[in-house]
Design a protein around this motif. Structure first.
Motif, PDB file in Angstrom:
ATOM      1  N   GLU A   1       0.827  -1.214   0.000  1.00 32.56           N
ATOM      2  CA  GLU A   1       0.000   0.000   0.000  1.00 32.56           C
ATOM      3  C   GLU A   1       0.861   1.263   0.000  1.00 32.56           C
ATOM      4  N   LEU A   2       1.975   1.243   0.744  1.00 33.26           N
ATOM      5  CA  LEU A   2       2.909   2.374   0.721  1.00 33.26           C
ATOM      6  C   LEU A   2       3.486   2.572  -0.678  1.00 33.26           C
ATOM      7  N   ALA A   3       3.841   1.475  -1.324  1.00 34.02           N
ATOM      8  CA  ALA A   3       4.415   1.552  -2.668  1.00 34.02           C
ATOM      9  C   ALA A   3       3.396   2.067  -3.680  1.00 34.02           C
ATOM     10  N   ILE A   4       2.146   1.647  -3.556  1.00 31.48           N
ATOM     11  CA  ILE A   4       1.098   2.144  -4.455  1.00 31.48           C
ATOM     12  C   ILE A   4       0.929   3.647  -4.268  1.00 31.48           C
ATOM     13  N   ALA A   5       0.916   4.091  -3.024  1.00 31.43           N
ATOM     14  CA  ALA A   5       0.771   5.523  -2.749  1.00 31.43           C
ATOM     15  C   ALA A   5       1.941   6.313  -3.327  1.00 31.43           C
ATOM     16  N   ALA A   6       3.160   5.805  -3.180  1.00 33.90           N
ATOM     17  CA  ALA A   6       4.340   6.486  -3.722  1.00 33.90           C
ATOM     18  C   ALA A   6       4.281   6.531  -5.244  1.00 33.90           C
ATOM     19  N   ALA A   7       3.870   5.447  -5.876  1.00 31.08           N
ATOM     20  CA  ALA A   7       3.756   5.409  -7.342  1.00 31.08           C
ATOM     21  C   ALA A   7       2.676   6.378  -7.812  1.00 31.08           C
ATOM     22  N   ARG A   8       1.569   6.435  -7.081  1.00 34.43           N
ATOM     23  CA  ARG A   8       0.474   7.338  -7.448  1.00 34.43           C
ATOM     24  C   ARG A   8       0.920   8.800  -7.377  1.00 34.43           C
ATOM     25  N   VAL A   9       1.631   9.167  -6.297  1.00 30.61           N
ATOM     26  CA  VAL A   9       2.134  10.539  -6.149  1.00 30.61           C
ATOM     27  C   VAL A   9       3.123  10.868  -7.259  1.00 30.61           C
ATOM     28  N   LEU A  10       4.035   9.949  -7.522  1.00 26.32           N
ATOM     29  CA  LEU A  10       5.035  10.161  -8.576  1.00 26.32           C
ATOM     30  C   LEU A  10       4.371  10.381  -9.933  1.00 26.32           C
ATOM     31  N   CYS A  11       3.405   9.553 -10.268  1.00 22.25           N
ATOM     32  CA  CYS A  11       2.728   9.671 -11.560  1.00 22.25           C
ATOM     33  C   CYS A  11       1.927  10.970 -11.646  1.00 22.25           C
ATOM     34  N   THR A  12       1.279  11.355 -10.566  1.00 20.77           N
ATOM     35  CA  THR A  12       0.521  12.608 -10.560  1.00 20.77           C
ATOM     36  C   THR A  12       1.441  13.796 -10.785  1.00 20.77           C
TER      37      THR A  12
ATOM     38  N   ARG B   1       3.015   1.079 -22.445  1.00 13.19           N
ATOM     39  CA  ARG B   1       3.149   0.727 -21.034  1.00 13.19           C
ATOM     40  C   ARG B   1       4.626   0.860 -20.694  1.00 13.19           C
ATOM     41  N   LEU B   2       4.944   1.834 -19.859  1.00 13.73           N
ATOM     42  CA  LEU B   2       6.325   2.083 -19.477  1.00 13.73           C
ATOM     43  C   LEU B   2       6.533   1.677 -18.019  1.00 13.73           C
ATOM     44  N   PRO B   3       7.738   1.227 -17.675  1.00 10.91           N
ATOM     45  CA  PRO B   3       7.975   0.743 -16.315  1.00 10.91           C
ATOM     46  C   PRO B   3       8.372   1.844 -15.335  1.00 10.91           C
ATOM     47  N   GLY B   4       8.067   1.591 -14.087  1.00 11.60           N
ATOM     48  CA  GLY B   4       8.497   2.445 -12.985  1.00 11.60           C
ATOM     49  C   GLY B   4       8.860   1.564 -11.807  1.00 11.60           C
ATOM     50  N   ARG B   5       9.577   2.129 -10.846  1.00 11.67           N
ATOM     51  CA  ARG B   5      10.015   1.363  -9.679  1.00 11.67           C
ATOM     52  C   ARG B   5       9.834   2.182  -8.401  1.00 11.67           C
ATOM     53  N   VAL B   6       9.544   1.474  -7.316  1.00  4.94           N
ATOM     54  CA  VAL B   6       9.494   2.049  -5.974  1.00  4.94           C
ATOM     55  C   VAL B   6      10.362   1.160  -5.091  1.00  4.94           C
ATOM     56  N   TYR B   7      11.221   1.784  -4.273  1.00  6.79           N
ATOM     57  CA  TYR B   7      12.135   1.056  -3.397  1.00  6.79           C
ATOM     58  C   TYR B   7      11.832   1.426  -1.944  1.00  6.79           C
ATOM     59  N   LEU B   8      11.612   0.423  -1.109  1.00  9.17           N
ATOM     60  CA  LEU B   8      11.331   0.633   0.309  1.00  9.17           C
ATOM     61  C   LEU B   8      12.386  -0.056   1.165  1.00  9.17           C
ATOM     62  N   LEU B   9      12.721   0.568   2.272  1.00  7.78           N
ATOM     63  CA  LEU B   9      13.538  -0.058   3.307  1.00  7.78           C
ATOM     64  C   LEU B   9      12.746   0.069   4.591  1.00  7.78           C
ATOM     65  N   GLY B  10      12.199  -1.036   5.046  1.00  7.55           N
ATOM     66  CA  GLY B  10      11.257  -0.979   6.156  1.00  7.55           C
ATOM     67  C   GLY B  10      10.025  -0.232   5.681  1.00  7.55           C
ATOM     68  N   SER B  11       9.636   0.811   6.424  1.00  9.66           N
ATOM     69  CA  SER B  11       8.482   1.631   6.043  1.00  9.66           C
ATOM     70  C   SER B  11       8.882   2.923   5.352  1.00  9.66           C
ATOM     71  N   GLN B  12      10.147   3.061   5.015  1.00  9.08           N
ATOM     72  CA  GLN B  12      10.660   4.283   4.395  1.00  9.08           C
ATOM     73  C   GLN B  12      10.770   4.095   2.887  1.00  9.08           C
ATOM     74  N   VAL B  13      10.201   5.046   2.143  1.00 10.46           N
ATOM     75  CA  VAL B  13      10.350   5.040   0.691  1.00 10.46           C
ATOM     76  C   VAL B  13      11.725   5.624   0.382  1.00 10.46           C
ATOM     77  N   LEU B  14      12.608   4.808  -0.153  1.00 11.19           N
ATOM     78  CA  LEU B  14      13.958   5.270  -0.493  1.00 11.19           C
ATOM     79  C   LEU B  14      13.974   6.048  -1.794  1.00 11.19           C
ATOM     80  N   ASP B  15      13.231   5.543  -2.784  1.00  8.57           N
ATOM     81  CA  ASP B  15      13.251   6.160  -4.106  1.00  8.57           C
ATOM     82  C   ASP B  15      12.045   5.662  -4.885  1.00  8.57           C
ATOM     83  N   ALA B  16      11.611   6.459  -5.818  1.00 10.53           N
ATOM     84  CA  ALA B  16      10.566   6.082  -6.766  1.00 10.53           C
ATOM     85  C   ALA B  16      10.887   6.822  -8.056  1.00 10.53           C
ATOM     86  N   HIS B  17      10.878   6.095  -9.148  1.00 14.51           N
ATOM     87  CA  HIS B  17      11.182   6.759 -10.405  1.00 14.51           C
ATOM     88  C   HIS B  17      10.498   6.087 -11.585  1.00 14.51           C
ATOM     89  N   LEU B  18      10.355   6.889 -12.630  1.00 16.35           N
ATOM     90  CA  LEU B  18       9.804   6.424 -13.898  1.00 16.35           C
ATOM     91  C   LEU B  18      10.967   6.092 -14.806  1.00 16.35           C
TER      92      LEU B  18
END
Length: 101
Positions: free
Chosen positions: A26-37, A80-97
């Motif tokens: 769910e954290l990763a989905i939220a981070a991806a959603r913010v990044l895409c917006t 359809r282009l790829p993107g990535r979200v990286y988490l360490l514990g509950s911390q979002v380290l990075d998210a990119h397209l």
């Protein structure tokens, strides 16, 4: 009797890992959603998929789960282009397209 406790402990650990994984997803989905917006692109399927799960140490040298999630986005709806979200514990380290080559 001790075998029953061991089996119960293993079942509890598996349940916790599954539940924790759902929260991190769910954290990763939220981070991806913010990044895409912010980028003005569309998050496709409104979901992510976990690609990698490892143990890593954080800044305080505590062992945490490191997770890599993949998602897809579109700029025009045709690709359809790829993107990535990286988490360490509950911390979002990075998210990119990832731009197409």
């Amino acid at each position: 009797m001790s075998g029953e406790w061991l089996a119960l402990g293993a079942l509890a650990a598996a349940g916790w890992l599954w539940w924790d994984g759902l929260q991190k997803r769910e954290l990763a989905i939220a981070a991806a959603r913010v990044l895409c917006t912010r980028a003005g692109v569309q998050l496709l399927d409104e979901t992510v998929s976990q690609r990698r799960l490892r143990l890593r140490r954080d800044d305080r040298q505590q062992v945490r789960f490191y997770r890599e999630f993949a998602f897809e986005y579109a700029t025009t709806g045709d690709e359809r282009l790829p993107g990535r979200v990286y988490l360490l514990g509950s911390q979002v380290l990075d998210a990119h397209l990832i731009e197409s080559a």
